[in-house]
Scaffold this active site. Structure first.
Site, PDB file in Angstrom:
ATOM      1  N   MET A  30       0.843  -1.200   0.000  1.00  0.00           N
ATOM      2  CA  MET A  30       0.000   0.000   0.000  1.00  0.00           C
ATOM      3  C   MET A  30       0.879   1.252   0.000  1.00  0.00           C
ATOM      4  SD  MET A  30      -3.443  -0.882   2.047  1.00  0.00           S
ATOM      5  CE  MET A  30      -2.832  -0.676   3.701  1.00  0.00           C
ATOM      6  N   GLY A  31       2.161   1.081  -0.284  1.00  0.00           N
ATOM      7  CA  GLY A  31       3.056   2.234  -0.374  1.00  0.00           C
ATOM      8  C   GLY A  31       3.490   2.755   0.980  1.00  0.00           C
ATOM      9  N   HIS A  34       8.890   1.204   3.618  1.00  0.00           N
ATOM     10  CA  HIS A  34       9.966   1.179   4.615  1.00  0.00           C
ATOM     11  C   HIS A  34      10.798  -0.073   4.356  1.00  0.00           C
ATOM     12  CE1 HIS A  34       7.380  -1.787   6.492  1.00  0.00           C
ATOM     13  NE2 HIS A  34       6.414  -0.912   6.598  1.00  0.00           N
ATOM     14  N   HIS A  37       9.062  -3.452   3.649  1.00  0.00           N
ATOM     15  CA  HIS A  37       8.662  -3.660   2.253  1.00  0.00           C
ATOM     16  C   HIS A  37       9.888  -3.992   1.393  1.00  0.00           C
ATOM     17  CE1 HIS A  37       5.430  -0.653   3.520  1.00  0.00           C
ATOM     18  NE2 HIS A  37       4.715  -1.691   3.131  1.00  0.00           N
ATOM     19  N   GLY A 147       4.756 -10.376   4.050  1.00  0.00           N
ATOM     20  CA  GLY A 147       5.520 -10.252   5.289  1.00  0.00           C
ATOM     21  C   GLY A 147       4.880 -11.030   6.439  1.00  0.00           C
ATOM     22  N   LYS A 149       4.865 -10.048   9.327  1.00  0.00           N
ATOM     23  CA  LYS A 149       4.228  -9.080  10.223  1.00  0.00           C
ATOM     24  C   LYS A 149       2.711  -9.197  10.128  1.00  0.00           C
ATOM     25  CE  LYS A 149       3.036  -4.882  10.991  1.00  0.00           C
ATOM     26  NZ  LYS A 149       2.495  -3.887  10.127  1.00  0.00           N
ATOM     27  N   ASP A 150       2.221  -9.460   8.919  1.00  0.00           N
ATOM     28  CA  ASP A 150       0.788  -9.686   8.713  1.00  0.00           C
ATOM     29  C   ASP A 150       0.578 -11.196   8.516  1.00  0.00           C
ATOM     30  OD1 ASP A 150      -0.331  -6.736   8.243  1.00  0.00           O
ATOM     31  OD2 ASP A 150       1.623  -6.908   7.305  1.00  0.00           O
TER      32      ASP A 150
HETATM   33  P1  AMP Z   1       1.355  -3.000   3.484  1.00  0.00           P
HETATM   34  O1  AMP Z   1       1.921  -1.939   2.595  1.00  0.00           O
HETATM   35  O2  AMP Z   1       1.279  -2.631   4.917  1.00  0.00           O
HETATM   36  O3  AMP Z   1       0.076  -3.587   2.918  1.00  0.00           O
HETATM   37  O4  AMP Z   1       2.396  -4.192   3.424  1.00  0.00           O
HETATM   38  C1  AMP Z   1       2.803  -4.778   2.205  1.00  0.00           C
HETATM   39  C2  AMP Z   1       3.580  -6.028   2.506  1.00  0.00           C
HETATM   40  O5  AMP Z   1       4.729  -5.702   3.289  1.00  0.00           O
HETATM   41  C3  AMP Z   1       2.770  -7.055   3.318  1.00  0.00           C
HETATM   42  O6  AMP Z   1       3.045  -8.351   2.825  1.00  0.00           O
HETATM   43  C4  AMP Z   1       3.298  -6.865   4.709  1.00  0.00           C
HETATM   44  O7  AMP Z   1       3.203  -8.028   5.512  1.00  0.00           O
HETATM   45  C5  AMP Z   1       4.762  -6.532   4.424  1.00  0.00           C
HETATM   46  N1  AMP Z   1       5.353  -5.843   5.573  1.00  0.00           N
HETATM   47  C6  AMP Z   1       4.847  -4.770   6.229  1.00  0.00           C
HETATM   48  N2  AMP Z   1       5.641  -4.452   7.282  1.00  0.00           N
HETATM   49  C7  AMP Z   1       6.664  -5.341   7.275  1.00  0.00           C
HETATM   50  C8  AMP Z   1       7.797  -5.544   8.103  1.00  0.00           C
HETATM   51  N3  AMP Z   1       8.062  -4.765   9.158  1.00  0.00           N
HETATM   52  N4  AMP Z   1       8.638  -6.567   7.799  1.00  0.00           N
HETATM   53  C9  AMP Z   1       8.397  -7.378   6.729  1.00  0.00           C
HETATM   54  N5  AMP Z   1       7.342  -7.231   5.914  1.00  0.00           N
HETATM   55  C10 AMP Z   1       6.476  -6.233   6.181  1.00  0.00           C
END
Ligand code: AMP
Length: 284
Positions: A30-31, A34, A37, A147, A149-150
């Site tokens: 979702m942009g 960090h 990602h 990740g 984390k999720d």
């Molecule tokens: P999001 O942008 O929050 O939807 O995350 C996109 C992807 O990045 C998802 O697969 C998350 O699980 C992964 N992600 C988010 N935070 C972390 C993290 N701290 N370490 C590893 N992967 C992450």
């Protein structure tokens, strides 16, 4: 690096890569990127010939009272970061491109989506599954990276891939943390100075739980009570859930077993943060 804002442009780039027999690695995001990602992007870059990253704040996975509108958006910075990682394609569609007015088909996983975040965020994983199914059909990746984390999300996507026969391998990458242990998250940007300090209690509480389990703690209720006490020692913290569940089925356990997931969701002020750890117990 190509930036595709339409499905047509993305599909064209993908079919050209496929014509050259290039393997496609895909990282949906979702942009507001960090290093968490970027660790997924690096895993994709290492194993695949062509790396695609999507940046799409997906309205379908936000509840009506959630932070869709104020979710951080930082495309210029994201673009620069992805360029440095030698990404081949950014798919950056608008909401109207992904959900035209007459859109009426959703994908729902109905077992793993029920507990944990699913209980508190009804419709969230339906939104996630729907967008990921669409993205898989557009990008046609060989491998997609998610990740830990999720963790629940990764389990649900794996199940969706299996149940709906998507020809995609799902890889799960470890959580990347700040130096002090806080899991990196785009939502950390919402925290003020004091909240950032308090937010460390998420990591501290799962570390405490891990230590208790490894030390022979058998009773999840007692472990959860200790975590609760630690978390509530921070003024800004409000617990959404603390759960100890089977790491495969995500169902609650009443005594410790081989692979458990310790998962928490905690509000720090108005910011909802999640974290988790899997504890593998030998010989139990
Ligand atoms: P999001 O942008 O929050 O939807 O995350 C996109 C992807 O990045 C998802 O697969 C998350 O699980 C992964 N992600 C988010 N935070 C972390 C993290 N701290 N370490 C590893 N992967 C992450």
């Amino acid at each position: 690096m190509l930036i595709a804002k339409t499905i047509k442009q993305a599909k064209k780039a993908i079919s050209e890569a496929k014509l050259k027999n290039r393997t496609i690695g895909f990282v949906p995001t979702m942009g507001a990127l960090h290093y968490g990602h970027l660790s997924l992007v690096r895993a994709a870059r290492k194993s695949c010939d062509f790396v695609a990253v999507s940046i799409f704040v997906n309205p379908a996975q936000f509840g009506p009272k959630e932070d869709f509108r104020k979710y951080p958006r930082a495309f210029i910075r994201d673009e620069r970061l992805l360029q440095k990682e030698k990404v081949d394609l950014i798919f950056y569609p608008s909401v109207a491109e992904m959900y035209p007015k007459d859109f009426s088909t959703y994908v729902e996983e109905i077992y793993l989506s029920k507990p944990l975040c699913g209980l508190i965020r009804p419709g969230h994983f339906r939104g996630v599954c729907t967008v990921v199914a669409k993205l898989f059909n557009i990008i046609e990746p060989d491998t997609a990276y998610f990740g830990q984390k999720d963790y629940q999300q990764a389990c649900i996507i794996k199940r969706m891939v299996k149940d709906l026969n998507f020809p995609v391998t799902v890889k799960v990458v470890s959580t990347v943390r700040e130096k002090d242990g806080l899991a990196m998250s785009s939502r950390n940007a919402y925290l003020n100075c004091q909240e950032r300090k308090d937010a460390l209690v998420l990591f501290e509480s799962i570390e405490l739980a891990k230590k208790l389990v490894r030390g022979g703690g058998k009773n999840p209720k007692k472990i959860i009570a200790k975590m609760r006490k630690l978390i509530l020692s921070k003024k800004s913290a409000k617990i959404d859930y603390i759960e100890i569940v089977d790491a495969q089925s995500l169902q609650k356990v009443d005594k410790m077993q081989k692979n458990v997931l310790i998962a928490i969701a905690v509000y720090i002020g108005k910011t909802r943060l999640i974290d988790n750890v899997i504890v593998h117990l030998k010989g139990s």
